[in-house]
Design a protein around this motif. Structure first.
Motif, PDB file in Angstrom:
ATOM      1  N   ASP A 156      42.347  69.615  61.930  1.00 44.05           N
ATOM      2  CA  ASP A 156      41.355  70.474  61.278  1.00 44.05           C
ATOM      3  C   ASP A 156      41.951  71.853  61.024  1.00 44.05           C
ATOM      4  O   ASP A 156      42.520  72.473  61.928  1.00 44.05           O
ATOM      5  CB  ASP A 156      40.105  70.582  62.160  1.00 44.05           C
ATOM      6  N   GLY A 158      40.463  74.544  60.669  1.00 40.63           N
ATOM      7  CA  GLY A 158      39.597  75.595  61.188  1.00 40.63           C
ATOM      8  C   GLY A 158      38.259  75.649  60.471  1.00 40.63           C
ATOM      9  O   GLY A 158      37.359  76.368  60.898  1.00 40.63           O
ATOM     10  N   GLY A 160      36.193  73.142  60.313  1.00 39.41           N
ATOM     11  CA  GLY A 160      35.233  72.280  60.990  1.00 39.41           C
ATOM     12  C   GLY A 160      34.906  71.026  60.218  1.00 39.41           C
ATOM     13  O   GLY A 160      33.996  70.293  60.597  1.00 39.41           O
ATOM     14  N   ASP A 163      36.781  68.000  62.056  1.00 40.89           N
ATOM     15  CA  ASP A 163      36.350  68.071  63.461  1.00 40.89           C
ATOM     16  C   ASP A 163      34.994  67.399  63.633  1.00 40.89           C
ATOM     17  O   ASP A 163      34.655  66.937  64.720  1.00 40.89           O
ATOM     18  CB  ASP A 163      36.282  69.534  63.913  1.00 40.89           C
ATOM     19  N   THR A 170      41.473  65.674  68.506  1.00 33.26           N
ATOM     20  CA  THR A 170      41.366  66.606  67.388  1.00 33.26           C
ATOM     21  C   THR A 170      42.190  67.853  67.670  1.00 33.26           C
ATOM     22  O   THR A 170      42.087  68.431  68.756  1.00 33.26           O
ATOM     23  CB  THR A 170      39.904  67.007  67.142  1.00 33.26           C
ATOM     24  N   ILE A 172      42.755  71.690  66.156  1.00 34.98           N
ATOM     25  CA  ILE A 172      42.094  72.681  65.302  1.00 34.98           C
ATOM     26  C   ILE A 172      42.995  73.903  65.212  1.00 34.98           C
ATOM     27  O   ILE A 172      43.356  74.495  66.237  1.00 34.98           O
ATOM     28  CB  ILE A 172      40.721  73.075  65.869  1.00 34.98           C
ATOM     29  N   GLU A 174      43.981  77.597  64.945  1.00 34.11           N
ATOM     30  CA  GLU A 174      43.260  78.793  65.393  1.00 34.11           C
ATOM     31  C   GLU A 174      44.206  79.983  65.359  1.00 34.11           C
ATOM     32  O   GLU A 174      44.997  80.205  66.285  1.00 34.11           O
ATOM     33  CB  GLU A 174      42.707  78.607  66.801  1.00 34.11           C
TER      34      GLU A 174
END
Length: 444
Positions: A156, A158, A160, A163, A170, A172, A174
């Motif tokens: 992902d 970021g 969402g 996710d 998962t 993500i 960041e």
């Protein structure tokens, strides 16, 4: 509870502690074909949904040579070839292998990776390096060959979006240089350096496989409750042990209930997005998409929502021109299309378990786009259904049951029958207008 299901197999439940592996993992692949009523079926894994124009050409050539010529998108951004001859497996594998679509025979069903289709196109981080590295690591891991065809990784950016898809592991993005790792549906994530993120994801999958030995679970959600509770901590300890003291503090972030699906149309100057009615592409449509990709960025991104993002950049006014051509070919190029948000399983006559031709019924019921997407299923398995919130239309022997699904919870189903729609109707299936009206009301 309505559990998440793969594209063409029923959801593995664990009633009374019975292993979901008891019946065998029936997920099809490229080397393991699935017999359907319209011929054999192959599912070609496309990690992250990312296809070069040349590989897209190879898929079309395979569909035309061995199958019915059409390409079917799945809810994981993969491609299914249908109507295949039962004996074509070896030749099909050779064609796809030559195109680089089958890098490891042992891992071909384990390469289940979805990725944010807008990554790197809208100011969000690009995920290409993660995707390539994770796919390589999975194919090099002897343990990962034991992952079921249902186990899912998500990358992902970021936003969402992926996710929200209920993946088993998962990652993500960041900020600069950091990633969050989620295991199953756990709300508590932990940070890892971005450079180590793919390795951490693979470690999480390998820890899951060790935890699943006794139960035989296919996915994290199939594990016994006490094992599910302990799994994130076990993964974090393994990441610290293998990667070093790089695992950061726990971060609480609930999984999004709905995905930020790319809307059909231009995505700024960097890309265009199209939807595919019922996920089925005729050869001419696939060829036009491939030619469009080759003219601009050279890449197609298949989305988990049965759409396609074509990265650019597009010179001034050329995105609009490309969308007009794709619209004329029957693809969804704007949010006002009646096909927006409409999905269905293969139904009759392709599937012997289906109770009706749900694709024809979905087509007869299309109208103005509703607030919620709708998914039509020919039986209770609901193969390939979406995630998040949607209207669930299921063919049953008594009629079509319509339910409002919210995440993993489904409202008490309301069976649509002659009595609830028209007193003089034999069944809703015999009254397309009545069924269309009931579905439209539910979507609104």
């Amino acid at each position: 509870m309505l559990a998440a299901m793969p594209d063409s197999a029923p959801s593995p439940l664990v009633p009374g502690g019975v292993s979901p592996r008891a019946g065998g993992d029936a997920c099809p692949g490229t080397l393991r074909l699935h017999r359907a009523d319209d011929g054999a079926l192959a599912r070609v894994r496309v990690p992250g949904g990312v296809l070069s124009a040349d590989r897209a050409d190879a898929l079309l050539a395979a569909a035309s040579r061995f199958g019915d010529g059409e390409l079917h998108l799945t809810s994981r951004g993969n491609v299914q070839l249908r109507g295949l001859g039962a004996e074509c497996g070896g030749a099909l594998a050779g064609v796809l292998g030559d195109a680089g679509l089958l890098p490891s025979a042992a891992h071909e069903r384990a390469r289940n990776i979805v990725a944010s289709p807008r990554a790197g196109l809208d100011g969000s981080p690009a995920l290409g390096a993660w995707l390539s590295e994770l796919d390589r690591l999975v194919c090099e891991s002897a343990a990962a060959a034991a992952l079921s065809g249902r186990f899912l990784f998500a990358l992902d950016s970021g936003r969402g979006d992926v996710d929200a898809l209920g993946a088993d592991v998962t990652l993500i993005a960041e900020g600069p240089g950091a990633a969050l790792l989620r295991v199953g549906a756990d709300d508590e994530l932990f940070r890892v350096p971005a450079a180590d993120a793919p390795r951490a994801a693979l470690l999480a999958a390998e820890v899951f496989l060790r935890a699943a030995r006794d139960s035989g679970a296919w996915r994290v959600k199939d594990l016994p409750d006490d094992v599910v509770r302990d799994l994130p901590g076990d993964v974090r300890a393994e990441v610290v042990r293998v990667i070093g003291s790089a695992a950061g503090p726990v971060v609480r972030r609930p999984r999004p209930r709905t995905a930020a699906v790319p809307a059909p149309g231009p995505l700024g100057p960097t890309a265009i997005s199209v939807g595919v009615p019922l996920g089925r592409l005729a050869p001419a449509q696939w060829r036009l998409l491939t030619e469009t990709a080759r003219r601009y960025g050279g890449e197609l991104r298949l989305t988990p929502w049965r759409g396609i993002v074509v990265p650019g950049p597009f010179p001034r006014d050329e995105a609009a021109q490309a969308l007009r051509m794709l619209d004329a070919a029957g693809l969804i190029t704007g949010p006002d299309s009646p096909w927006t948000g409409v999905g269905a399983c293969i139904g009759r006559p392709g599937c012997g378990k289906s109770l009706s031709d749900v694709r024809a019924e979905a087509g007869a019921a299309v109208g103005p786009p509703g607030r919620l997407p709708v998914y039509w299923s020919g039986c209770e398995r609901r193969c390939g259904h979406p995630h998040g919130e949607w209207i669930d239309v299921v063919a049953t022997p008594e009629g079509h049951r319509i339910s409002h699904v919210r995440g993993e919870r489904r409202d008490a189903p309301a069976t649509v029958t002659a009595a609830s729609v028209r007193e003089d109707s034999a069944s809703v299936r015999d009254e397309p207008a009545a069924l269309a009206a009931a579905v439209a009301a539910a979507r609104a």
